[in-house]
Design an enzyme around this catalytic site. Structure first.
Site, PDB file in Angstrom:
ATOM      1  N   GLU A 247      59.573   9.575  -6.270  1.00 49.26           N
ATOM      2  CA  GLU A 247      59.559   9.499  -7.694  1.00 49.26           C
ATOM      3  C   GLU A 247      58.976  10.612  -7.895  1.00 49.26           C
ATOM      4  O   GLU A 247      57.271  10.163  -8.261  1.00 49.26           O
ATOM      5  CB  GLU A 247      59.355   7.641  -7.997  1.00 49.26           C
ATOM      6  CG  GLU A 247      60.301   7.052  -7.431  1.00 49.26           C
ATOM      7  CD  GLU A 247      61.793   6.866  -8.255  1.00 49.26           C
ATOM      8  OE1 GLU A 247      61.483   7.328  -8.962  1.00 49.26           O
ATOM      9  OE2 GLU A 247      62.592   6.453  -8.126  1.00 49.26           O
ATOM     10  N   CYS A 281      54.665   9.220 -16.832  1.00 52.86           N
ATOM     11  CA  CYS A 281      55.623  10.151 -16.253  1.00 52.86           C
ATOM     12  C   CYS A 281      57.116  10.765 -17.196  1.00 52.86           C
ATOM     13  O   CYS A 281      56.903  11.495 -16.846  1.00 52.86           O
ATOM     14  CB  CYS A 281      56.141   9.977 -14.664  1.00 52.86           C
ATOM     15  SG  CYS A 281      57.179   8.243 -14.659  1.00 52.86           S
TER      16      CYS A 281
HETATM   17  P1  NAD Z   1      49.798  12.933  -6.887  1.00 49.86           P
HETATM   18  O1  NAD Z   1      50.641  13.148  -6.272  1.00 49.86           O
HETATM   19  O2  NAD Z   1      47.921  12.765  -6.632  1.00 49.86           O
HETATM   20  O3  NAD Z   1      48.971  10.754  -6.134  1.00 49.86           O
HETATM   21  C1  NAD Z   1      50.225  10.232  -5.263  1.00 49.86           C
HETATM   22  C2  NAD Z   1      49.685   9.245  -4.272  1.00 49.86           C
HETATM   23  O4  NAD Z   1      50.164  10.159  -3.387  1.00 49.86           O
HETATM   24  C3  NAD Z   1      48.142   8.505  -4.339  1.00 49.86           C
HETATM   25  O5  NAD Z   1      48.079   7.440  -3.831  1.00 49.86           O
HETATM   26  C4  NAD Z   1      47.366   9.580  -3.368  1.00 49.86           C
HETATM   27  O6  NAD Z   1      46.572   9.161  -2.837  1.00 49.86           O
HETATM   28  C5  NAD Z   1      48.589   9.889  -2.131  1.00 49.86           C
HETATM   29  N1  NAD Z   1      48.478  11.417  -1.690  1.00 49.86           N
HETATM   30  C6  NAD Z   1      47.576  12.564  -2.152  1.00 49.86           C
HETATM   31  N2  NAD Z   1      47.732  13.913  -1.269  1.00 49.86           N
HETATM   32  C7  NAD Z   1      48.888  12.929  -0.404  1.00 49.86           C
HETATM   33  C8  NAD Z   1      49.738  13.457   0.847  1.00 49.86           C
HETATM   34  N3  NAD Z   1      48.632  14.783   0.747  1.00 49.86           N
HETATM   35  N4  NAD Z   1      50.574  13.021   1.002  1.00 49.86           N
HETATM   36  C9  NAD Z   1      51.227  12.191   1.221  1.00 49.86           C
HETATM   37  N5  NAD Z   1      50.212  10.921  -0.316  1.00 49.86           N
HETATM   38  C10 NAD Z   1      49.281  11.822  -0.437  1.00 49.86           C
HETATM   39  O7  NAD Z   1      49.695  12.367  -8.087  1.00 49.86           O
HETATM   40  P2  NAD Z   1      49.147  11.158  -9.473  1.00 49.86           P
HETATM   41  O8  NAD Z   1      48.040  12.390  -9.725  1.00 49.86           O
HETATM   42  O9  NAD Z   1      48.253  10.272  -8.857  1.00 49.86           O
HETATM   43  O10 NAD Z   1      49.808  10.549 -10.520  1.00 49.86           O
HETATM   44  C11 NAD Z   1      50.774  12.014 -11.369  1.00 49.86           C
HETATM   45  C12 NAD Z   1      51.569  12.596 -10.876  1.00 49.86           C
HETATM   46  O11 NAD Z   1      52.126  11.411 -10.547  1.00 49.86           O
HETATM   47  C13 NAD Z   1      52.447  12.837 -12.229  1.00 49.86           C
HETATM   48  O12 NAD Z   1      53.253  14.252 -11.472  1.00 49.86           O
HETATM   49  C14 NAD Z   1      54.074  12.322 -12.463  1.00 49.86           C
HETATM   50  O13 NAD Z   1      54.956  12.327 -13.282  1.00 49.86           O
HETATM   51  C15 NAD Z   1      53.745  11.784 -11.061  1.00 49.86           C
HETATM   52  N6  NAD Z   1      54.733  10.242 -11.558  1.00 49.86           N
HETATM   53  C16 NAD Z   1      55.794   9.630 -11.018  1.00 49.86           C
HETATM   54  C17 NAD Z   1      56.669   8.484 -11.611  1.00 49.86           C
HETATM   55  C18 NAD Z   1      57.795   8.310 -11.047  1.00 49.86           C
HETATM   56  O14 NAD Z   1      57.983   6.965 -11.684  1.00 49.86           O
HETATM   57  N7  NAD Z   1      58.434   8.875 -11.469  1.00 49.86           N
HETATM   58  C19 NAD Z   1      55.387   7.844 -12.374  1.00 49.86           C
HETATM   59  C20 NAD Z   1      54.037   8.023 -12.476  1.00 49.86           C
HETATM   60  C21 NAD Z   1      53.900   9.379 -11.798  1.00 49.86           C
END
Ligand code: NAD
Length: 500
Positions: A247, A281
């Site tokens: 997502e 998002c």
């Molecule tokens: P992010 O990708 O930085 O982090 C998300 C999760 O991934 C966190 O728990 C983090 O600890 C983990 N993570 C970080 N590095 C990782 C790695 N190398 N491998 C595996 N996991 C890792 O995202 P964010 O900054 O927390 O959220 C913002 C982003 O999320 C925006 O792009 C937003 O559009 C998207 N988002 C999408 C939805 C949806 O439903 N499609 C909902 C909310 C947010």
């Protein structure tokens, strides 16, 4: 149930300022990371063993799990709102009620209402040549599901996947975001009170812990977050052939058509854009308006923003940006647009020190190579771009990767159809924003760079189940007549179905 590891700061790669300045602290962090990983492996083994030994939970067990979760979220909702507010710096409890508590409780109510029907095997037809026999789909749990969640809706984006994974009979390990440390800890504590760790467990830690979490051989990995991290998660999962739901994010466009009342569109867009300080998002990312209405739209948007938030500083209704790093990025984005020649309009640029708030901001005349048009904005900044005709608006949308959401404001069905038929996005709300994402009975997910796989309601149940095809031959079935050595009868059967 485990709540393990160190919740690291907002700085990238899981390292804190203290850790960077202090090698001893960095070593302790590494130690915590290793500990969290050992704990994650231990719990994974425990959950796997429970899948083998205990099999699929019954309907009654799933209903009881959902009921326990419902009770806990309802009982602790004020505590949860306070911890989210503390993590953000400021977020009103009303936004937490509408953006987190209600979606979670609604998803549980919906699952409880429909679970019996979802679990029922579905009858399928049997080809003529194979009758008499019956065919059905039986939905089985996948096993152990990993959930990796972001910070922007720290309850909704951990608990709605959890609800659907539990409804489908799975065991679940959750890695919430390190950027909401209080909420992640509280969530771990609340879930540990209602679930044994072999059913639901929370692993705490930074991106290093998350990276290793994604290498566990889950039966499904459910990731919500940025497109760039989504790529790493998919790569890590592929080593285990673990299927993923991704997502992700993207730049969700809004098309305002000429026939739609401009002020009404501006107000509805302002509501969706400014909810959670623009950190959604599915927030409208940029607006496409008829070129002679761009200035009027910008004015109406800022007036609507001023009506909702007469001031930014000290306003408890206006959500702060999650971290200093994210705040700096948004301030830089505005300056980058200004220096690229954009006009920057703000209704209120007063800020209080330490509040991490960016006022509602409109950018006009932003070049496509500016940061605000290259990256997902994820804050209260709105580029407004003029278009000559609908065809040009469609071309502008299609020049970018497929977004998570698309919004179209029009009462003219031909205009709506033209936009919807000629573009792709994860989901759509017509004449509103965000709301398709709140519907239990609509699949929610992205397409292309905005994600893979959808959930919510029945779609989530199916996504996190194995749809097993089962065929049962009747005692009168004669399929054994066609077998080697192939003689007259086989040739007759082949002619019967294939002709000469
Ligand atoms: P992010 O990708 O930085 O982090 C998300 C999760 O991934 C966190 O728990 C983090 O600890 C983990 N993570 C970080 N590095 C990782 C790695 N190398 N491998 C595996 N996991 C890792 O995202 P964010 O900054 O927390 O959220 C913002 C982003 O999320 C925006 O792009 C937003 O559009 C998207 N988002 C999408 C939805 C949806 O439903 N499609 C909902 C909310 C947010």
């Amino acid at each position: 149930m485990a709540a393990t590891g160190s919740a690291s700061s907002e700085l990238p790669h899981g390292s804190t300022t203290t850790e960077r300045n202090n090698p001893m602290s960095a070593m302790m962090s590494l130690h915590h990371t290793a500990e969290a990983q050992d704990e994650a492996c231990r719990i994974f083994a425990l959950q796997r063993a429970a899948v083998q030994q205990q099999g699929a939970p019954t309907y009654q067990e799933r209903m009881a799990a959902l009921e326990a979760l419902f009770g806990s979220v309802k009982q602790h909702r004020h505590e949860l709102a306070a911890s989210i507010c503390a993590d953000f710096g400021n977020r009103s409890s009303a936004e937490t009620d509408f953006g987190e508590i209600m979606p979670v409780l609604n998803s549980i109510k919906h699952a409880r209402k429909h679970l019996k029907g979802w679990m029922k095997p579905v009858r399928r037809s049997v080809g003529m040549a194979f009758r008499p026999a019956s065919a059905r789909i039986v939905y089985q749990p996948l096993g152990v599901v990993g959930v990796l969640a972001p910070w922007n809706y720290p309850l909704t984006l951990t608990l709605v996947p959890l609800v659907e994974a539990l409804a489908a009979g799975n065991r679940v390990m959750i890695k919430p975001s390190e950027l909401t440390p209080s909420t992640s800890k509280l969530l771990a504590a609340l879930l540990s009170k209602i679930f044994p760790e072999d059913r639901v467990a929370v692993i705490l830690g930074g991106s290093d812990v998350a990276g290793r979490f994604s290498t566990l051989p889950f039966d499904h990995l459910f990731f919500t977050g940025s497109t760039s991290v989504g790529r790493s998660v998919m790569t890590a999962a592929s080593a285990n052939l673990t299927p993923v739901t991704l997502e992700l994010g993207g730049k969700s466009p809004v098309v305002v058509c000429r026939d739609y009342p401009l002020k009404k569109a501006a107000r509805l867009i302002a509501i969706g854009k400014l909810f959670n300080g623009g950190q959604s998002c599915v927030a409208p990312d940029y607006v496409l308006a008829p070129e002679d209405q761009v200035d009027a739209f910008a004015k109406a948007f800022l007036e609507a923003a001023a009506e909702m938030y007469p001031r930014v500083a000290g306003n408890a209704d206006y959500t702060s940006v999650i971290s200093d790093r994210h705040h700096r990025r948004l301030v830089d984005m505005i300056e980058d647009a200004r220096s690229a020649g954009a006009r920057v309009l703000q209704h209120d640029d007063t800020r209080a020190a330490g509040e991490r708030k960016v006022p509602p901001t409109v950018l006009l005349g932003v070049p496509t190579n500016a940061m605000a048009m290259r990256e997902e904005i994820f804050g209260p900044i709105l580029p407004v771009i003029g278009y000559r005709d609908i065809q040009q608006a469609i071309e502008l949308i299609n020049a970018r990767p497929k977004p998570l959401a698309l919004y179209c404001f029009s009462n003219d069905h031909r205009a709506i159809d033209a936009v919807l038929d000629n573009t792709r996005s994860g989901g759509v709300t017509v004449n509103g924003t965000l709301l398709h994402a709140t519907q239990e009975d609509l699949p929610f997910g992205g397409v292309g760079e905005s994600g893979t796989g959808a959930y919510h309601g029945r779609d989530g149940f199916i996504r996190l189940s194995h749809a097993r095809g089962v065929m049962t031959l009747s005692p009168f079935n004669k399929s054994d007549l066609v077998a080697a050595p192939y003689g007259k009868l086989s040739r007759f059967v082949a002619r019967l179905f294939l002709g000469n």
